[in-house]
Design a protein around this motif. Structure first.
Motif, mmCIF file in Angstrom:
data_model
loop_
_atom_site.group_PDB
_atom_site.id
_atom_site.type_symbol
_atom_site.label_atom_id
_atom_site.label_comp_id
_atom_site.label_asym_id
_atom_site.label_seq_id
_atom_site.Cartn_x
_atom_site.Cartn_y
_atom_site.Cartn_z
ATOM 1 N N SER A 192 50.742 6.545 43.957
ATOM 2 C CA SER A 192 49.428 6.525 43.198
ATOM 3 C C SER A 192 49.913 6.357 41.512
ATOM 4 C CB SER A 192 48.881 8.009 43.213
ATOM 5 O OG SER A 192 48.590 8.434 44.602
ATOM 6 N N PRO A 193 48.912 5.532 40.994
ATOM 7 C CA PRO A 193 49.153 5.130 39.580
ATOM 8 C C PRO A 193 49.373 6.460 38.795
ATOM 9 C CG PRO A 193 47.698 3.902 40.569
ATOM 10 C CD PRO A 193 47.726 5.114 41.562
ATOM 11 N N GLY A 194 48.593 7.527 38.971
ATOM 12 C CA GLY A 194 48.573 8.459 37.977
ATOM 13 C C GLY A 194 49.396 9.827 38.516
ATOM 14 N N LEU A 195 50.291 9.416 39.309
ATOM 15 C CA LEU A 195 51.285 10.458 39.690
ATOM 16 C C LEU A 195 51.884 11.043 38.624
ATOM 17 C CD1 LEU A 195 52.261 11.775 42.844
ATOM 18 C CD2 LEU A 195 54.163 10.086 42.454
ATOM 19 N N PRO A 196 51.933 12.665 38.684
ATOM 20 C CA PRO A 196 52.767 13.122 37.445
ATOM 21 C C PRO A 196 54.084 13.256 37.798
ATOM 22 C CG PRO A 196 51.826 14.819 39.018
ATOM 23 C CD PRO A 196 51.291 13.470 39.669
ATOM 24 N N ALA A 197 54.902 13.372 36.634
ATOM 25 C CA ALA A 197 56.395 13.588 36.905
ATOM 26 C C ALA A 197 56.838 14.809 37.426
ATOM 27 C CB ALA A 197 56.894 13.394 35.316
ATOM 28 N N GLY A 198 57.780 14.890 38.207
ATOM 29 C CA GLY A 198 58.147 16.333 38.761
ATOM 30 C C GLY A 198 59.537 16.646 38.064
ATOM 31 N N GLY A 199 59.975 17.860 38.576
ATOM 32 C CA GLY A 199 61.260 18.501 38.028
ATOM 33 C C GLY A 199 60.703 20.031 37.253
ATOM 34 N N GLU A 200 61.831 20.715 37.339
ATOM 35 C CA GLU A 200 61.704 21.699 36.578
ATOM 36 C C GLU A 200 61.528 22.077 35.206
ATOM 37 O OE1 GLU A 200 64.105 26.273 36.491
ATOM 38 O OE2 GLU A 200 65.018 24.446 37.126
ATOM 39 N N SER A 201 62.292 21.087 34.496
ATOM 40 C CA SER A 201 61.694 20.882 33.064
ATOM 41 C C SER A 201 60.457 20.751 32.793
ATOM 42 C CB SER A 201 62.980 19.896 32.514
ATOM 43 O OG SER A 201 64.148 20.282 32.610
ATOM 44 N N GLU A 202 59.796 19.462 33.244
ATOM 45 C CA GLU A 202 58.309 19.329 33.135
ATOM 46 C C GLU A 202 57.418 20.578 33.730
ATOM 47 O OE1 GLU A 202 54.892 17.106 32.461
ATOM 48 O OE2 GLU A 202 57.200 16.626 31.733
#
Length: 458
Positions: A192-202
């Motif tokens: 999906s073009p608007g997929l958010p960034a993952g990860g604990e820091s984010e």
């Protein structure tokens, strides 16, 4: 002092991680392990959006471990075989992991325990890692789980929540344990073009921003589709990049109606997990059957295609479905009304919709997705199983100025005011100007009548 393995599954974080803390307290070295389980792929759960988010989470987890003199070991294949292989390579005598609730998770735990016991290695499964309270922590007198949310929430709120654990300062990892390269979202097509960034820091950045501002107005504005006033933390909860326990503690410290409403949503999440833990079949079978004879055939297939592509002719439904495709996420109010539309207005099997959501949702969680779909279909825990959400009424209430619709259905951007919610009512020449947008796939009154007859309500 010994070596332990910590098996990460849906708990991809370092803050408030009971299995990791327990392993570090009892061992001189720890192997942080993630196994890309081929059984998950075989079951059709390896959706591109979630794989991309998972890749972000794993890379961030590895970076956090390296800051603490450690590293993440990544394997791929049969989970039990890979864990046993790592146990042998590290000469470990304990494996720690978080409890989970699906039928597959229960089978996985049983198989892993048996295989490890055969090697003289103990498996420790920790509760309240992915949820606030463990499933079964509160039960009614007459059953093994609560089937209605309100009494569950009352008891849930009375129980103490365990303390939040600090992230470890150091995670010593032994040499000699091989790892596959970390995955990257760059290698994945069809995202999906608007997929958010993952990860604990984010996740922690977003949580801090949410607690500073958004949570204050959550009670009043969480259903405002255009306002986008929800936390958007569900993907991070699904992958365990955030701890639900920590969220409850921090929200309660913040206080106020918004925080109370937010904690209630976390309780809903626990509620669904305890239902699925007690009734694993509810992931595929009706929790409470209504003996539905769902529509099938060419007409139903055409309606489903229109629903999936945001072309039903009902702008609020189409806007939500287009948001799902673009972001891999959908506003909660949109999830409710699109699910009601498919199952009750179109009278199509809830499993069709649940499957489509799992193909796209970055927060696609078996417990929450399947049981929320059943709630909308009237086969789940809803105490009003035959209610039907009218999309036009919903649009006027939760997108009164049409901002959300215009954002996601640009064909109608030129329509002013509430006319955007019912373009089929425009006079002939004006309607022709918006001919790129389809007419409704079904008349709402006809859809309601069909549903009521099918359920024997007339």
């Amino acid at each position: 002092m010994t070596t332990s393995v910590v098996l990460f599954t849906r708990d991809l974080r370092l803050h408030d991680h009971p299995p990791l803390r327990a392993a570090l307290d009892g061992s001189r070295a720890v192997v942080p392990l993630f196994v890309r389980d081929r059984a998950v792929d075989a079951a059709g759960h390896a959706a591109p959006n979630r794989l991309a988010f998972l890749a972000d989470c794993l890379r961030d987890l590895d970076a956090g471990l390296r800051e603490r003199d450690g590293r993440l070991v990544v394997r791929s294949g049969d989970l039990v075989e890979e864990v046993c292989a790592v146990v042998g390579e590290a000469d470990a005598d304990e494996v720690h992991m978080a409890a989970d609730v699906s039928a597959y998770a229960h089978r996985r735990e049983d198989l892993l325990r048996a295989a490890l016991n055969a090697r003289g290695c103990r498996l420790h499964v920790h509760d309240a890692v992915t949820t606030v309270l463990a499933p079964g922590a509160v039960t009614p007198a007459s059953s093994d789980h609560f089937a209605v949310f309100t009494p569950y929430f009352r008891r849930w709120g009375e129980r103490p929540v365990r303390a939040v654990l600090a992230a470890p300062r150091r995670v010593p990892v032994p040499d000699g344990v091989g790892s596959r390269p970390l995955p990257s979202r760059r290698d994945l097509p069809g995202l999906s073009p608007g997929l958010p960034a993952g990860g604990e820091s984010e996740a922690r950045k977003r949580l801090t921003a949410w607690l500073r501002g958004g949570i204050t107005g959550y009670a009043d504005h969480h259903d405002d589709l255009a306002g986008d006033a929800t936390s958007r933390l569900s993907p991070y909860l699904h992958f365990g990049a955030l701890s639900a326990v920590e969220l409850v503690h921090r929200a309660r410290r913040r206080g106020g109606p918004g925080a109370e409403a937010f904690v209630r949503q976390l309780a809903w999440r626990d509620f669904h997990h305890q239902v699925l833990s007690a009734r694993p079949h509810a992931s595929t079978l009706d929790y409470r059957t209504r003996h539905d004879r769902w529509r099938t055939g060419a007409g139903a297939e055409e309606d489903v295609a229109a629903w999936k592509n945001g072309r039903t002719g009902y702008p609020i439904v189409d806007a939500a479905m287009r948001q799902l495709r673009h972001e891999g996420w959908m506003h909660n109010r949109g999830r409710l009304l699109t699910a009601s539309f498919l199952t009750k207005t179109l009278y199509v099997d809830w499993r069709v919709g649940a499957r489509h959501f799992l193909e796209l949702l970055v927060d696609g969680d078996i417990a929450n997705n399947q049981l929320n779909w059943q709630w909308a279909a009237g086969t789940g825990a809803d105490t009003r199983p035959h209610r039907v959400l009218n999309p036009t009424t919903q649009a006027r209430r939760f997108d009164p100025d049409g901002v959300y619709v215009r954002r996601w259905v640009p064909e109608l951007a030129g329509l002013e005011g509430r006319a955007v919610h019912e373009p089929w009512r425009l006079p002939g020449p004006e309607r022709a100007a918006y001919g790129a947008y389809p007419d409704p796939v079904v008349d709402l009154a006809e859809g309601l009548d069909r549903f009521r007859r099918a359920r024997g309500l007339d």
